[in-house]
Write a protein that holds these residues in place. Sequence first.
Motif, short mmCIF file in Angstrom:
data_model
loop_
_atom_site.label_atom_id
_atom_site.label_comp_id
_atom_site.label_asym_id
_atom_site.label_seq_id
_atom_site.Cartn_x
_atom_site.Cartn_y
_atom_site.Cartn_z
N ILE A 219 30.35 -0.71 38.23
CA ILE A 219 29.07 -0.22 38.76
C ILE A 219 28.37 -1.29 39.60
CG2 ILE A 219 26.71 0.32 37.99
CD1 ILE A 219 28.38 2.76 38.10
N HIS A 220 28.43 -2.54 39.19
CA HIS A 220 27.75 -3.60 39.93
C HIS A 220 28.38 -3.82 41.30
CE1 HIS A 220 25.16 -4.52 36.60
NE2 HIS A 220 26.21 -4.62 35.79
N LYS A 221 29.70 -3.73 41.38
CA LYS A 221 30.38 -3.84 42.68
C LYS A 221 29.96 -2.68 43.59
CE LYS A 221 34.48 -6.00 40.79
NZ LYS A 221 35.90 -5.79 40.47
N LEU A 222 29.89 -1.50 43.01
CA LEU A 222 29.49 -0.32 43.78
C LEU A 222 28.05 -0.46 44.27
CD1 LEU A 222 29.97 2.51 44.89
CD2 LEU A 222 29.44 3.42 42.62
N LEU B 153 26.81 -0.46 48.12
CA LEU B 153 25.84 0.51 48.62
C LEU B 153 24.59 -0.16 49.17
CD1 LEU B 153 26.00 3.24 45.85
CD2 LEU B 153 26.94 3.38 48.16
N ASN B 154 24.29 -1.36 48.69
CA ASN B 154 23.09 -2.09 49.10
C ASN B 154 21.85 -1.22 48.94
OD1 ASN B 154 21.68 -4.29 50.01
ND2 ASN B 154 21.89 -3.75 52.16
N THR B 155 21.64 -0.75 47.71
CA THR B 155 20.53 0.14 47.42
C THR B 155 19.73 -0.37 46.23
OG1 THR B 155 19.92 2.43 46.96
CG2 THR B 155 21.92 1.64 45.93
N LYS B 156 18.48 -0.01 46.19
CA LYS B 156 17.61 -0.33 45.06
C LYS B 156 17.64 0.78 44.00
CE LYS B 156 15.76 -4.09 46.81
NZ LYS B 156 15.93 -5.38 46.24
N LYS B 157 18.30 1.90 44.34
CA LYS B 157 18.36 3.02 43.41
C LYS B 157 19.24 2.67 42.21
CE LYS B 157 17.57 6.60 46.79
NZ LYS B 157 18.01 7.91 47.28
N ARG B 158 18.89 3.25 41.09
CA ARG B 158 19.64 3.06 39.85
C ARG B 158 20.89 3.93 39.90
NH1 ARG B 158 17.73 5.41 34.39
NH2 ARG B 158 17.21 6.99 35.90
N LEU B 159 22.02 3.41 39.47
CA LEU B 159 23.25 4.19 39.40
C LEU B 159 23.43 4.71 37.97
CD1 LEU B 159 25.64 1.93 41.50
CD2 LEU B 159 24.38 3.93 42.24
N VAL B 160 23.56 6.03 37.85
CA VAL B 160 23.65 6.67 36.54
C VAL B 160 24.97 7.39 36.44
CG1 VAL B 160 22.58 8.40 35.04
CG2 VAL B 160 21.15 7.01 36.53
N LEU B 161 25.68 7.21 35.32
CA LEU B 161 26.93 7.93 35.08
C LEU B 161 26.66 9.12 34.15
CD1 LEU B 161 29.44 5.01 34.46
CD2 LEU B 161 29.28 6.49 36.45
N ARG B 162 27.21 10.26 34.51
CA ARG B 162 27.11 11.46 33.68
C ARG B 162 28.51 12.00 33.44
NH1 ARG B 162 21.91 14.36 35.57
NH2 ARG B 162 20.44 13.08 34.45
N ILE B 163 28.74 12.43 32.23
CA ILE B 163 30.03 13.02 31.87
C ILE B 163 29.83 14.53 31.77
CG2 ILE B 163 31.86 13.08 30.14
CD1 ILE B 163 30.74 10.28 29.26
N GLY B 164 30.72 15.25 32.40
CA GLY B 164 30.56 16.71 32.34
C GLY B 164 31.56 17.47 32.98
#
Length: 79
Positions: A61-64, A68-79
Motif C-alpha cells: 500500500i505504501h508503494k502504491l 499515486l502521489n495523493t493525500k487520500k487514504r487508501l482503504v482495502l475492502r474484501i467482497g
Amino acid sequence: MSDSISDILGKKDFKEPPEIQAVKQFVSDKFGEIPSVKLTDSAIIIGVSSSALAGALRPEIHKLAEQLNTKKRLVLRIG
C-alpha cells in the motif's frame, strides 16, 4: 426543445480518472487481478475478492500511495 439522450451522453466523458487506472494497473501487475476502485473526497477504496489478496496487498500500500502521489487514504475492502 429538450436534448435527446444521445446528445446528452455524447458530451459525457466516460474515461476513468487516472488514480483509478493507476490502482488497477498496480494490482493487476503485482497480483494478476483487477480490483474495483472507488474514489471519495478523502479516500480511494480498493475492493478485492479475497482476504488473501488483501493481506498480500497490505504491505504494498505504501508503494502504491507514493506512486499515486495523493493525500487520500487508501482503504482495502474484501467482497
